[in-house]
Structures are given as C-alpha cells and as structure tokens.
Design a protein around this motif. Structure first.
Motif, PDB file in Angstrom:
ATOM      1  N   ALA A  10      -2.031  27.091   1.628  1.00  0.00           N
ATOM      2  CA  ALA A  10      -2.367  27.425  -0.136  1.00  0.00           C
ATOM      3  C   ALA A  10      -0.702  27.483  -0.873  1.00  0.00           C
ATOM      4  CB  ALA A  10      -3.619  27.928  -0.307  1.00  0.00           C
ATOM      5  N   MET A  21      -5.088  24.544  -6.333  1.00  0.00           N
ATOM      6  CA  MET A  21      -5.786  25.035  -6.282  1.00  0.00           C
ATOM      7  C   MET A  21      -6.466  26.088  -6.741  1.00  0.00           C
ATOM      8  SD  MET A  21      -5.826  24.516  -2.491  1.00  0.00           S
ATOM      9  CE  MET A  21      -4.533  24.088  -1.754  1.00  0.00           C
ATOM     10  N   ILE A  31      -9.910  25.963  -4.404  1.00  0.00           N
ATOM     11  CA  ILE A  31      -9.223  26.762  -2.608  1.00  0.00           C
ATOM     12  C   ILE A  31     -11.227  27.122  -2.411  1.00  0.00           C
ATOM     13  CG2 ILE A  31      -8.288  29.043  -3.697  1.00  0.00           C
ATOM     14  CD1 ILE A  31      -6.697  28.429  -1.236  1.00  0.00           C
ATOM     15  N   THR A  51      -0.810  31.940   1.963  1.00  0.00           N
ATOM     16  CA  THR A  51      -0.019  31.655   0.285  1.00  0.00           C
ATOM     17  C   THR A  51       1.465  32.147  -0.113  1.00  0.00           C
ATOM     18  OG1 THR A  51      -0.369  31.193  -1.571  1.00  0.00           O
ATOM     19  CG2 THR A  51      -1.542  33.451  -0.535  1.00  0.00           C
TER      20      THR A  51
END
Length: 261
Positions: A10, A21, A31, A51
C-alpha cells in the motif's frame, strides 16, 4: 503442510487517485476491505500490510492489521519482497493481495493457494475470469490472458487476445441465464492477485525490467520472459479494482445498496 502468507502492498500516492487507500466514504478505509477479505481466507496463516506511509500504517493498525514499514519502491512486488527479506518470513507461498480491490472473494484466494500447492514446480500463479462483454474486451485497462491447455500463462496483454479472425466476438461473449458460470468466451480477464514461491519472488525483483514488460507496462511479463511459469486459475467472481474517482464512486454506491438491502 504448506503455509501461505498474504501481503498487501500500500502506498499513499497513486497517479490516478491519490490517497485512495484511505478513502472512507463507506465508513471505513478502502484498504480495510482488502485486509478483511484476505483475513477471511482459510488458506492464509497471516496477513501483513506493507507500506512506506505512516498515515496508512496508523489507519491500518487502528482496525487491527499487522503493518510492516518499507522503503520507497517502484512496484508492489518490490515492496512485498522487502517484507519477506526483512521479516525473514517462513512460508511456502507469498500471496500479493491488491489493496485497491475491496470486493475480492476470500474463496478466490483459497483457489489460488490450492492450485499452487498442487503444482509445486510452478514459480508463480494468478487468477483469471472469463470476459463476457465487448467493452471489457477492448478496454486497454483490462489485461487479458492467453492460457495453455495445462493452465500456464502464454501471454498477458492490454489488447484483446486471442484475435478472433473469422467471426464476431459477440458470438462468444455470453453466459446462459440458467448458469452464471457457463461461458463460451475464449478471453480471460486478469485479476490483480499473485502467488509467488518466496525464492522466485526475491529473484524476480533482482531482474531488470524486461522489454515486453516495458512495452505493455505489465510486470508479470518479466517472469515469462525470464522463462518462468505462471499458473492461471480460472474463477467466476470478478473483483473490481479501484483506479479512478469514478471507480470509487461506483464502489460506494454498491456498498450503499448492500446496506439498504
């Protein structure tokens, strides 16, 4: 018994829909839907969100996700490879779940894992679903797969392949009303989920981008050009990727309809 770990890459920036997201017009961030779907899969022993964004990390931890912080990467594949390396993950399969596909069916993840477990010599796997509309067939944003008889991918393209030289595609693009899973369509839509053998994932991310990959802007072609095999499991549930504001608006509308039922 073999194990599979799901990783959701992400990033905050997206060329067509920045910050997607964390969009939450439905009441929870985009997400979170992908994380919930992956967490509901019977085949995954663990789900990790990867991420480089503290904002995404904070949001994901708030709904109970495990987060692994990474550096900046050009692709989600590179991001999950860093997690596999840094966390020294022990698994037979790494499943790359797209964070912008909120309607992914957990059962489809299970189908992919099972297919890969039955084909231990295949380096990589993914999903496809029959295309049943002209609009999808000609849409260059919808990636098509040509698959061999044994299920291995022969090629991925943004163009409508195979080409139906002597007939009208409409003759093959249909499903019988009494059987939603029946179709004569020879065209397969690629779904954005991948399964990797960990050692192949790490090797793949060390390879330079290939010529076909750069032409089509499809990273999976790097694996094919390198001589690897990609298994394609066919499913009949199509998850819809969220790439634009219009995609997200349509998703919000679908969620509202579900809540109203």
């Amino acid at each position: 018994m073999s194990t599979a770990i799901g990783i959701i890459p992400a990033r905050m920036q997206s060329s067509r829909l920045p910050g997607k997201m964390l969009l939450k017009e439905t009441g929870k961030p985009l997400i979170q839907y992908a994380w919930e779907a992956a967490s509901a899969s019977a085949s995954l022993s663990e789900v990790i969100i990867a991420t480089d964004s503290e904002e995404i990390a904070t949001a994901c931890k708030s709904f109970g996700a495990r987060v692994s912080m990474t550096g900046d990467h050009p692709s989600g594949t590179d991001r999950i490879a860093e997690v596999v390396q840094n966390e020294k993950l022990q698994a037979d399969l790494i499943i790359n779940v797209q964070g912008d596909e909120p309607e992914l069916d957990p059962g489809c993840i299970d189908r992919l894992v099972t297919a890969m477990q039955k084909s231990p010599n295949i380096e990589m796997g993914t999903l496809g679903t029959p295309i049943t509309s002209q609009a999808m067939l000609i849409d260059q944003g919808c990636v098509k797969i040509v698959r061999a008889a044994d299920g291995r991918a022969l090629y991925f393209s943004r163009l409508p392949i195979p080409f139906y030289r002597d007939g009208d595609p409409d003759d093959l693009l249909f499903a019988r009303p009494e059987d939603a899973h029946f179709t004569r369509s020879p065209w397969l839509l690629h779904l954005g989920i991948y399964a990797y053998r960990p050692e192949f994932l790490l090797a793949l991310t060390q390879m330079p981008p290939s010529e076909l990959e750069q032409l089509e802007k499809l990273e999976q072609l790097r694996a094919l050009e390198a001589g690897a095999s990609i298994l394609v499991e066919v499913v009949h549930h199509r998850s819809v990727g969220i790439d634009t504001a219009a995609d997200y608006a349509a998703f919000v509308e679908r969620m509202q309809r579900k809540q109203d039922q």
